[in-house]
Design an enzyme around this catalytic site. Sequence first.
Site, short mmCIF file in Angstrom:
data_model
loop_
_atom_site.label_atom_id
_atom_site.label_comp_id
_atom_site.label_asym_id
_atom_site.label_seq_id
_atom_site.Cartn_x
_atom_site.Cartn_y
_atom_site.Cartn_z
N TRP A 167 9.19 2.84 23.28
CA TRP A 167 7.77 3.21 23.21
C TRP A 167 8.03 4.63 22.29
O TRP A 167 7.24 4.81 21.78
CB TRP A 167 7.50 4.09 23.89
CG TRP A 167 7.54 2.59 25.42
CD1 TRP A 167 7.36 2.39 26.76
CD2 TRP A 167 6.64 1.42 25.05
NE1 TRP A 167 7.70 1.78 27.21
CE2 TRP A 167 7.39 1.16 26.40
CE3 TRP A 167 6.33 0.72 24.51
CZ2 TRP A 167 5.74 -0.40 26.96
CZ3 TRP A 167 6.22 -0.33 24.24
CH2 TRP A 167 5.83 -0.78 25.62
N ASP A 168 8.68 5.37 22.30
CA ASP A 168 8.82 6.79 21.14
C ASP A 168 8.86 6.16 19.74
O ASP A 168 7.65 6.28 18.69
CB ASP A 168 10.29 7.24 21.34
CG ASP A 168 9.74 8.53 22.04
OD1 ASP A 168 8.46 9.15 22.17
OD2 ASP A 168 10.65 9.31 22.34
N LEU A 169 10.24 4.36 19.22
CA LEU A 169 9.94 4.10 18.47
C LEU A 169 8.85 3.34 17.79
O LEU A 169 8.45 3.85 16.71
CB LEU A 169 11.35 3.25 18.17
CG LEU A 169 12.29 3.53 18.70
CD1 LEU A 169 13.40 2.71 18.80
CD2 LEU A 169 12.71 5.17 17.65
#
Length: 435
Positions: free
Chosen positions: A168-170
């Site tokens: 989800w960060d990416l």
Amino acid sequence: MRPPAAARPLDGLRVIECASFVAGPTGGMTLAQLGADVVRIDPVGGGSDYRRWPVAPTGESYYWHSLNKGKRSIAVDMRSTEGRELITALIAAPGDDRGILIDNVVGRRWMANDVLTARRPDLIHVRVQGYPDGKPAVDYTVNAEVGLPGITGTEEGGAPVNHVLPAWDLVTGLSVSTAVLAALHARGRTGRGAYIEMALSDVALAGVANMGWLSEAAASGHERPRHGNHVYGSFGVDFACRDGQRVMVVALTEGQWAALCSVTGTGPVFAALETALDADLTQEDARYRLRETIAAVLRPWFAGRDSKQVADELDAARVLWGRYRGMTDVVAAHARGVHPVLAHVLVPADDAPRREVPSQGLPAITARSPLRWDGAYGAPGEAPRLGADTAAVLAEALGLSDAEIGRLAGAGVIAATDGPSATAAQSAAAGRGTP
């Protein structure tokens, strides 16, 4: 060698980044690899992620230097009034290709959007949050809350299983770069800026919802069961070869299923199975329901061949498959030139003489942009040295003199660096036509 102009479509664009960890820096790195001049604002001495693992044996962070490659770093004391004014001036600098900020700051009133837009009304400001209400979160906490660890892992169940990739960060980082480019397009047409807030929790919820997983849970009223390495809703699972190597084989389409049956010689067995069970294995849902039976029929074919023979035969039959590899295997393949998207960079060693490290830096493996322009990858970008661009950026962007920069460094407002002097930076900027 400088990459072709097509690989640097954002040349001339300046983005100010004041963000830590993965999402914000990924957005800035994406823009930097497309040619933008991304100026990263760092605290003097580095932020909380400056030494984050994985680290080199000497302590330099592979993580920080790779996520921030291709950017320039200036180190400023953000607690000081002068430091805050320098940062605000950089953010609000005039010019069509200026006035762009990526941040994930919390609780800094002086960086609030209304304060910044009072200085530059057409500011493009993209802020990464944990939750929409401003409460903090990281990938690993929001991933737990959208239900994925409960359906990950072996069929035996037990405790939730977190995967190690901060997906989800990416995704959020790539969404940050999309937001910047969309806002630039709108500003070019309307002259208006934009304030775009993006919560990690919203990105995660949108991801699972857009794949239909929440609708499925609502309709069934229960959680999806764990299936280990089986592909949900179709056929796909791992097999062990005779030499102990494992491969992942997937058959999503009717053609892929036919290829798998053909190469393994199991077509007649599955035809008989279809008759006995009144099933049509050309359909994904039937292959999913009978996944264990199918795997049991196929397993001896893989167990009777070593991985090289399996690879050759599956490739010849155009079966959809992949080989399980460790990261050391990927590194070895990169050394043979197998993965052109990967590249070597040198991570600057902060105190190279004391550590007895070559002064040019520590070798590290990083990635180019996966976007291939006219068939070619661009340059990965150099790993930054914390604060090394402070003098150059302040001279170029704000027109500060050597004396002014020296005074700020002496007062501790900015880091003392061995970067270009203000005079040299101004000359270079004039040569590039940079304001």
